[in-house]
Design a protein around this motif. Structure first.
Motif, PDB file in Angstrom:
ATOM      1  N   ASN A  48      45.751 137.714  46.287  1.00  0.00           N
ATOM      2  CA  ASN A  48      45.350 136.311  46.179  1.00  0.00           C
ATOM      3  C   ASN A  48      45.238 135.893  44.721  1.00  0.00           C
ATOM      4  O   ASN A  48      45.709 134.820  44.331  1.00  0.00           O
ATOM      5  CB  ASN A  48      44.004 136.083  46.893  1.00  0.00           C
ATOM      6  CG  ASN A  48      44.152 136.023  48.411  1.00  0.00           C
ATOM      7  OD1 ASN A  48      45.240 135.739  48.919  1.00  0.00           O
ATOM      8  ND2 ASN A  48      43.083 136.283  49.126  1.00  0.00           N
ATOM      9  N   SER A  79      37.296 136.715  49.096  1.00  0.00           N
ATOM     10  CA  SER A  79      38.013 136.999  47.848  1.00  0.00           C
ATOM     11  C   SER A  79      38.533 135.714  47.196  1.00  0.00           C
ATOM     12  O   SER A  79      38.743 135.688  45.985  1.00  0.00           O
ATOM     13  CB  SER A  79      39.173 137.962  48.103  1.00  0.00           C
ATOM     14  OG  SER A  79      40.085 137.417  49.029  1.00  0.00           O
ATOM     15  N   THR A 133      39.409 136.500  58.721  1.00  0.00           N
ATOM     16  CA  THR A 133      38.912 137.858  58.904  1.00  0.00           C
ATOM     17  C   THR A 133      37.907 137.926  60.051  1.00  0.00           C
ATOM     18  O   THR A 133      37.923 138.850  60.852  1.00  0.00           O
ATOM     19  CB  THR A 133      38.272 138.323  57.588  1.00  0.00           C
ATOM     20  OG1 THR A 133      39.131 137.914  56.522  1.00  0.00           O
ATOM     21  CG2 THR A 133      38.126 139.823  57.547  1.00  0.00           C
ATOM     22  N   ALA A 164      46.369 138.393  54.861  1.00  0.00           N
ATOM     23  CA  ALA A 164      46.007 139.793  54.575  1.00  0.00           C
ATOM     24  C   ALA A 164      45.737 140.541  55.874  1.00  0.00           C
ATOM     25  O   ALA A 164      46.301 141.604  56.117  1.00  0.00           O
ATOM     26  CB  ALA A 164      44.787 139.851  53.659  1.00  0.00           C
ATOM     27  N   TYR A 165      44.898 139.962  56.702  1.00  0.00           N
ATOM     28  CA  TYR A 165      44.672 140.595  58.001  1.00  0.00           C
ATOM     29  C   TYR A 165      45.741 140.168  59.017  1.00  0.00           C
ATOM     30  O   TYR A 165      46.428 140.993  59.621  1.00  0.00           O
ATOM     31  CB  TYR A 165      43.258 140.266  58.533  1.00  0.00           C
ATOM     32  CG  TYR A 165      43.228 140.260  60.044  1.00  0.00           C
ATOM     33  CD1 TYR A 165      43.503 141.438  60.762  1.00  0.00           C
ATOM     34  CD2 TYR A 165      43.019 139.086  60.761  1.00  0.00           C
ATOM     35  CE1 TYR A 165      43.564 141.430  62.147  1.00  0.00           C
ATOM     36  CE2 TYR A 165      43.066 139.079  62.137  1.00  0.00           C
ATOM     37  CZ  TYR A 165      43.342 140.242  62.830  1.00  0.00           C
ATOM     38  OH  TYR A 165      43.426 140.224  64.190  1.00  0.00           O
ATOM     39  N   HIS A 185      47.787 147.759  55.031  1.00  0.00           N
ATOM     40  CA  HIS A 185      46.703 148.701  55.346  1.00  0.00           C
ATOM     41  C   HIS A 185      45.739 148.133  56.377  1.00  0.00           C
ATOM     42  O   HIS A 185      44.793 148.804  56.765  1.00  0.00           O
ATOM     43  CB  HIS A 185      45.978 149.197  54.075  1.00  0.00           C
ATOM     44  CG  HIS A 185      45.148 148.171  53.349  1.00  0.00           C
ATOM     45  ND1 HIS A 185      45.097 148.094  51.982  1.00  0.00           N
ATOM     46  CD2 HIS A 185      44.315 147.213  53.776  1.00  0.00           C
ATOM     47  CE1 HIS A 185      44.274 147.122  51.602  1.00  0.00           C
ATOM     48  NE2 HIS A 185      43.793 146.576  52.684  1.00  0.00           N
TER      49      HIS A 185
HETATM   50  C1  LIG Z   1      40.790 141.683  53.894  1.00  0.00           C
HETATM   51  C2  LIG Z   1      41.169 140.318  53.490  1.00  0.00           C
HETATM   52  C3  LIG Z   1      41.371 139.988  52.137  1.00  0.00           C
HETATM   53  C4  LIG Z   1      41.068 140.951  51.020  1.00  0.00           C
HETATM   54  O1  LIG Z   1      41.926 142.014  51.069  1.00  0.00           O
HETATM   55  P1  LIG Z   1      41.557 143.409  50.361  1.00  0.00           P
HETATM   56  O2  LIG Z   1      42.761 144.219  50.684  1.00  0.00           O
HETATM   57  O3  LIG Z   1      40.317 143.889  51.079  1.00  0.00           O
HETATM   58  O4  LIG Z   1      41.322 143.139  48.940  1.00  0.00           O
HETATM   59  C5  LIG Z   1      41.808 138.726  51.827  1.00  0.00           C
HETATM   60  N1  LIG Z   1      42.031 137.825  52.798  1.00  0.00           N
HETATM   61  C6  LIG Z   1      41.857 138.097  54.112  1.00  0.00           C
HETATM   62  C7  LIG Z   1      42.136 137.042  55.122  1.00  0.00           C
HETATM   63  C8  LIG Z   1      41.403 139.355  54.498  1.00  0.00           C
HETATM   64  O5  LIG Z   1      41.211 139.624  55.800  1.00  0.00           O
END
Ligand SMILES: *Cc1c(COP(=O)(O)O)cnc(C)c1O
Length: 453
Positions: free
Chosen positions: A146, A182, A232, A259-260, A288
């Motif tokens: 991000n 984040s 998340t 990310a998720y 991951h």
């Molecule tokens: C987990 C997450 C992040 C942060 O990712 P990291 O790999 O933990 O730094 C950012 N945005 C979303 C939507 C997430 O679920």
């Protein structure tokens, strides 16, 4: 004798690989759990000494004392936060990445690795429908992804304002309250301001609400909109189509944080939720999380990678040989210089299994969550907070307060039965399952729900 030649029989290599092999093939795996620092101090003692402990003792300490004090995030009943459940192939290949001393920052040093990583990135770009020129880099996580994308967004907006001679230096980001923590943290790093966009009744960002926020503060003060494709807490996908319309109208950078949830792009049953993602200027997805890769791995993609290159390339005399080369240097597309070829475990697993197996595994986790939602709906003392869109489900146990949820969590963890922590939403304590592990079964979630009385 060389100072590192204490182990001429390579006992350490044998022991480490034996442990890795056992752990990779272990079934079932223990959930394990945290210990106090006092316990660890008495059990492990001082581990760094002038003379060294030797390979056997150091490995014993890890195997019998330190490793059991770490939760197995790949346990099928670890359903907290976002678990990490790599395929056996991806996890095994991580050993190879560590063993190979591959430098993943430049084509000159790591061409083979960069080629393979780029094919894995291309698969993700194709899932999102990004154009042929799109590209990027695997970074450590969504937070760094991000930040890297937003730095490019700001760099681009400020250059454009400078060219137009407006003197504007936009500093604002639009996002909803449901955006990941984040986003706010990284805005602070950038000294940028996040302006909240109201969500609709489905908890999504929509174009009309985005427009309202932009107009309220002045669209020219913004440099980016952060939409989320899979929040998340709930797995909510913002209404990317209408959000992209508004971004286009105002000439604003659209960053999509998947990310998720981004892995849902591969699942036909939920793909429609992501419509509009093909219009993103940048996009992240953490393999991951829901793409069965080991820590730590975030795919960061740009529609126009040359903009990222302008913002991120580090210049120095000793780097000229790299920065002046025409080839693809991953390091030019994110913050950070030195990099591990962290995309290789995903690449290897994709190469072994083929993408169809991924589609099936992701759909499998969605099935398990739909089963959990049905079970919750049928139990009079449980209540869904929201129908799940993706693979997280949030629900309440009627009659329970925060202390009850916590006590239940603690009991299940102490018994090494499951790891499910409470969450909160709008001031209420609730609980939540996040299923990204292909080994989590319907029976697992039923067994956990059975413990809620
Ligand atoms: C987990 C997450 C992040 C942060 O990712 P990291 O790999 O933990 O730094 C950012 N945005 C979303 C939507 C997430 O679920």
């Amino acid at each position: 004798m060389h100072s590192f030649d204490k182990d001429p029989d390579h006992i350490a290599v044998e022991q480490v690989l034996r442990y890795a092999r056992e752990r990779l093939l272990m079934d079932p795996i223990p959930l394990d759990g945290p210990q106090t620092e006092d316990y660890l101090r008495s059990a492990a003692g001082q581990t760094i000494t002038a003379a060294g402990l030797g390979a056997t003792r150091a490995m014993e300490l890890f195997q019998h004392t330190l490793a059991p004090a770490c939760l197995s995030t790949d346990h099928p009943r670890y359903l907290s936060f976002i678990p990490c459940a790599p395929t056996r192939e991806a996890a095994a290949f991580d050993v190879v990445v560590g063993a190979s001393s591959v430098y993943g920052g430049s084509w000159l040093e790591g061409a083979g690795a960069v080629y393979a990583e780029n094919q894995a990135l291309r698969w993700i770009a194709d899932l999102a429908g990004l154009p042929e020129e799109a590209g990027g880099v695997f970074v450590p996580g969504g937070t760094v992804g991000n930040l890297s994308a937003l730095v490019v967004a700001r760099h681009t907006a400020r250059n454009r304002a400078a060219e137009a001679g407006t003197g504007a230096r936009p500093w604002r980001i639009a996002a909803t309250d449901n955006a990941h923590s984040s986003v706010v943290s990284m805005a602070a790093v950038m000294d940028a301001e996040v302006c909240g966009v109201h969500v609709d009744e489905k908890l999504r960002m929509t174009g009309p609400e985005l427009r309202r926020t932009l107009e309220e503060h002045g669209p020219e003060t913004f440099f980016a909109v952060v939409a989320t494709s899979g929040t998340t807490n709930f797995g909510v996908v913002d209404d990317l189509e209408s959000v992209a319309d508004v971004c286009e109208e105002f000439g604003l950078w659209l960053h999509v944080d998947g990310a998720y949830g981004g892995a849902g792009l591969a699942a036909p049953s939920v793909r429609h939720l992501f419509n509009g993602i093909e219009r993103a200027d940048s996009f992240i997805l953490d393999p991951h999380k829901w793409l069965f890769a080991p820590f730590d791995c975030c795919a960061l993609l740009y529609r126009k990678p040359e903009l990222a290159r302008l913002a991120h390339t580090q210049e120095a005399g000793y780097l000229d040989v790299l920065t002046q080369a025409p080839e693809w240097n991953p390091t030019d597309y994110s913050i950070g210089l030195t990099r591990r070829a962290r995309g290789l475990p995903l690449w290897y697993s994709l190469a072994v299994h083929g993408t169809d197996a991924y589609v099936e595994a992701i759909e499998g986790t969605l099935d398990v969550v739909r089963h959990a939602a049905r079970e919750i709906g049928q139990r009079p003392h449980l209540e869904l907070v929201r129908e799940p869109d993706l693979s997280v489900v949030v629900f309440r146990r009627l009659g329970w307060g925060p202390a009850d949820y916590q006590a239940w969590t603690d009991r299940m963890l102490a018994a090494e039965f499951a790891f499910v922590v409470p969450t909160t939403f709008r001031g209420e304590t609730l609980t939540r399952f996040a299923v990204v592990n292909p080994h989590t079964t319907k029976e697992d979630v039923t067994a956990i729900l059975d413990t809620m009385g």
